[in-house]
Design a protein around this motif. Structure first.
Motif, PDB file in Angstrom:
ATOM      1  N   VAL A  40      44.378  42.599  28.384  1.00  0.00           N
ATOM      2  CA  VAL A  40      45.199  42.930  29.553  1.00  0.00           C
ATOM      3  C   VAL A  40      44.458  43.913  30.459  1.00  0.00           C
ATOM      4  O   VAL A  40      44.463  43.781  31.676  1.00  0.00           O
TER       5      VAL A  40
ATOM      6  N   VAL B 121      41.232  44.321  30.770  1.00  0.00           N
ATOM      7  CA  VAL B 121      40.026  43.762  31.374  1.00  0.00           C
ATOM      8  C   VAL B 121      40.362  42.648  32.375  1.00  0.00           C
ATOM      9  O   VAL B 121      39.777  42.560  33.443  1.00  0.00           O
ATOM     10  N   ARG B 122      41.329  41.810  32.032  1.00  0.00           N
ATOM     11  CA  ARG B 122      41.542  40.603  32.814  1.00  0.00           C
ATOM     12  C   ARG B 122      42.593  40.709  33.921  1.00  0.00           C
ATOM     13  O   ARG B 122      42.586  39.920  34.854  1.00  0.00           O
ATOM     14  N   TYR B 123      43.545  41.620  33.807  1.00  0.00           N
ATOM     15  CA  TYR B 123      44.620  41.633  34.789  1.00  0.00           C
ATOM     16  C   TYR B 123      44.598  42.904  35.607  1.00  0.00           C
ATOM     17  O   TYR B 123      44.174  43.954  35.139  1.00  0.00           O
ATOM     18  N   GLU B 124      45.079  42.760  36.850  1.00  0.00           N
ATOM     19  CA  GLU B 124      45.232  43.937  37.708  1.00  0.00           C
ATOM     20  C   GLU B 124      46.719  44.199  37.851  1.00  0.00           C
ATOM     21  O   GLU B 124      47.477  43.275  38.157  1.00  0.00           O
ATOM     22  N   PHE B 125      47.130  45.400  37.554  1.00  0.00           N
ATOM     23  CA  PHE B 125      48.546  45.753  37.726  1.00  0.00           C
ATOM     24  C   PHE B 125      48.623  47.248  37.980  1.00  0.00           C
ATOM     25  O   PHE B 125      47.696  47.991  37.643  1.00  0.00           O
TER      26      PHE B 125
ATOM     27  N   ARG C  16      47.064  50.344  35.755  1.00  0.00           N
ATOM     28  CA  ARG C  16      46.093  49.818  34.798  1.00  0.00           C
ATOM     29  C   ARG C  16      45.084  50.882  34.359  1.00  0.00           C
ATOM     30  O   ARG C  16      44.795  51.038  33.172  1.00  0.00           O
ATOM     31  N   ARG C  17      44.581  51.632  35.355  1.00  0.00           N
ATOM     32  CA  ARG C  17      43.553  52.626  35.005  1.00  0.00           C
ATOM     33  C   ARG C  17      44.143  53.756  34.173  1.00  0.00           C
ATOM     34  O   ARG C  17      43.489  54.292  33.284  1.00  0.00           O
TER      35      ARG C  17
ATOM     36  N   LEU D 224      46.657  53.437  32.075  1.00  0.00           N
ATOM     37  CA  LEU D 224      46.825  52.869  30.732  1.00  0.00           C
ATOM     38  C   LEU D 224      45.482  52.843  30.002  1.00  0.00           C
ATOM     39  O   LEU D 224      45.390  53.150  28.811  1.00  0.00           O
TER      40      LEU D 224
END
Lengths: 296, 280
Positions: free
Chosen positions: A104, A106-110, A113-114, A116
């Motif tokens: 999650v 590496v692959r997704y932007e939400f 994110r940083r 987390l």
């Protein structure tokens, strides 16, 4: 301009330097080799080698039979078994959890994110005693999660399950951090090729992505396991420390020391080190085998 | 180097994100929130009162002293080891690297135990120490030794891969142009490794101040004398003084958070000057 200066002082393979293989170190124009290596060896000897030598030698004051008797004592054997089995289970649960979190991140932007991503290191950053009392407060019968678990009839704190939870907490970052760089470098074209050839998302994950991740996953799980076996601070509060039931191996060292039984304490410590090293070597061999097969 | 995450909507993605957030939330973030929640459950006043207790103050002071001795020693060792290992080729290097990493794979309790085996009352040097009235175990030197052993590899393992990456070309250039060895180190090497050094020191310090297992074995738990802050947390907790325990724990948790923030900032801003494994 730097043509002459980039001449490496370390002679590379081949050339005139080879015949002098007998030298234990290669010539360099940099100064300070003797001094820096001297400091390194002296400090290493004093802080690591000397104390570990004591650990390796002192148990044998009891004789071989004495060491065996100590390790097979019900309480000691029980603690060793508990520590190693719970650490293995926790490390195994860390594998899917770590894959999920790393994927999650590496692959997704939400949003967040940083944040987390930074918080993944929290179990490293939080002193173990702090994590220990916090986890106990959460999973104790009157804590928020403990109450929830009690409703379905589970005892969390002061049971092996509580130790397991603490070990999952402490091991998660090892797996996530081992996987992230490999996931970032995954070649999307291979996935796309598989997709073009008609592979489903599930097939792509199992046959294309997972084999690439396997070595990193194994090494992360191994690190988590090794850490869990020796973990003390975050476990000792939530464990409840009932003999034969929830006593972990490191606690038994403390108990033996409190009885001034140095040799027995050293025997337990040495056994822990020996068993973990055996496990590490075994896992490294598996990994080497996988890496070789992957390269072919 | 485009590592921009790709947006893939909709599908399974939102579910995976939610699941990951839930795992992190329950497993990692909840304990952090609990520390501060429980500390401040009786108000700010109770926290301040708990931290102003003489024993708490002594524990904080002792923790700072132990870190102030251990961290610089391990930092100096880290620089020396990295210089020898990264800048020169010699036999036995991989064995040396393994030995440097060794303390990471040893239980903290064992890291305390080994010093008792050497310097405890029935340790190898125990009698000699008693005869000469030197106290190591149950005293400051024991706490320092245990802390040093536990935090031993932190600085070295940040510096070694970075300095191996950097090679020796710049140092050789400086030396060829007539700089002395010391000037070369001071003006070329040190600026090249400063952020990685800071990074290593940061992690080393956080662990030194937060260490529990190793110091608990050598401390002897003499209140106000040999209890570091993490040990003070344990004492208060076992006395059922939960507000006090969580107040002390919140200080340590704050230390952990500050470390995490600085570490993340270093990873973002000076990525190129940290060991490759630390780059985000």
């Amino acid at each position: 301009m730097t043509g002459q200066l980039t001449l490496s002082p370390i002679p590379t393979a081949g050339g005139a330097a080879r015949p002098r293989l007998a030298r234990w170190r290669e010539r360099s124009i940099l100064p300070g080799f003797g001094l820096s290596l001297g400091i390194t060896l002296a400090y290493l000897g004093l802080i690591v080698i000397l104390p570990l030598t004591a650990l390796a030698i002192r148990p044998w004051e009891l004789g071989l039979s004495g060491v065996w008797a100590t390790l097979t004592e019900d309480r000691v054997a029980g603690a060793l078994k508990l520590s190693f089995s719970l650490s293995a289970y926790a490390a195994l649960l860390n594998a899917p959890l770590g894959v999920l979190v790393a994927w999650v991140l590496v692959r997704y932007e939400f949003p967040g994110r940083r944040l987390l991503d930074a918080l993944v290191d929290l179990p490293f950053a939080l002193p173990t005693a702090v994590a220990g009392i916090a986890l106990t407060a959460i999973y104790a019968p009157n804590g928020p999660m403990g109450e929830l678990a009690a409703k379905v009839g589970l005892k969390t704190a002061y049971s092996p399950l509580g130790i397991f939870i603490a070990l999952v907490f402490i091991g998660l970052p090892f797996v996530v951090r081992a996987l992230q760089p490999v996931m970032q470098d995954l070649d999307r074209e291979v996935e796309e090729a598989a997709q073009t050839l008609g592979a489903s998302a599930w097939q792509r994950s199992i046959h294309v992505i997972l084999p690439t991740l396997a070595p990193a996953l194994i090494s992360g799980v191994t690190l988590a396991f090794a850490r869990a076996v020796g973990e003390y601070g975050s476990v000792v509060f939530i464990a409840g420390n009932m003999p034969m039931k929830t006593e972990i191996a490191p606690l038994l060292i403390v108990i033996k020391l409190e009885q001034y039984d140095y040799a027995a304490a050293a025997a337990v410590g040495l056994a822990m080190v020996a068993i973990s090293f055996g496990a590490l070597i075994l896992i490294n061999t598996v990994q080497l085998f996988l890496a070789r097969r992957g390269r072919r | 180097m485009s590592r921009k995450p790709v947006v893939r909507l909709p599908g399974i993605a939102p579910l995976l994100v939610l699941a990951a957030v839930a795992v992190m939330g329950v497993l990692v973030i909840l304990p952090l929130v609990t520390v501060f929640h429980d500390a401040f459950s009786k108000g700010v006043g109770a926290v301040i009162a708990a931290l102003r207790e003489p024993d708490a103050m002594a524990a904080i002071r002792l923790t700072l002293v132990v870190a102030a001795i251990s961290v610089p020693l391990n930092a100096a060792f880290g620089v020396a080891a990295a210089w020898a290992i990264a800048k020169f080729e010699f036999k036995g290097k991989s064995l040396l690297l393994t030995l440097i990493d060794l303390p990471f794979s040893i239980s903290p309790v064992v890291s305390g135990l080994v010093w008792v085996l050497l310097f405890g009352a029935q340790g190898w040097f125990g009698e000699w120490l008693i005869d000469h009235d030197v106290k190591i175990i149950f005293a400051l030197p024991g706490l320092v030794l245990a802390t040093i052993l536990v935090t031993f590899p932190f600085v070295a393992r940040e510096l070694i891969p970075l300095m191996q990456d950097q090679g020796v070309d710049e140092e050789v250039a400086a030396l060829t142009l007539g700089a002395s060895g010391f000037v070369t180190f001071w003006k070329i090497t040190l600026p090249n490794i400063r952020w990685a050094l800071l990074y290593g020191v940061l992690l080393c310090n956080a662990r030194a101040m937060g260490e529990f297992g190793a110091v608990s074995v050598v401390s002897g738990h003499i209140r106000g004398l040999t209890d570091t802050l993490p040990l003070h947390v344990e004492v208060l907790y076992n006395d059922y003084d939960f507000v006090g325990a969580f107040a002390a724990a919140s200080v340590l948790a704050s230390l952990g958070l500050v470390t995490l923030i600085l570490k993340t900032a270093l990873e973002w801003r000076h990525a190129g000057e940290l060991a490759a494994s630390r780059r985000h």
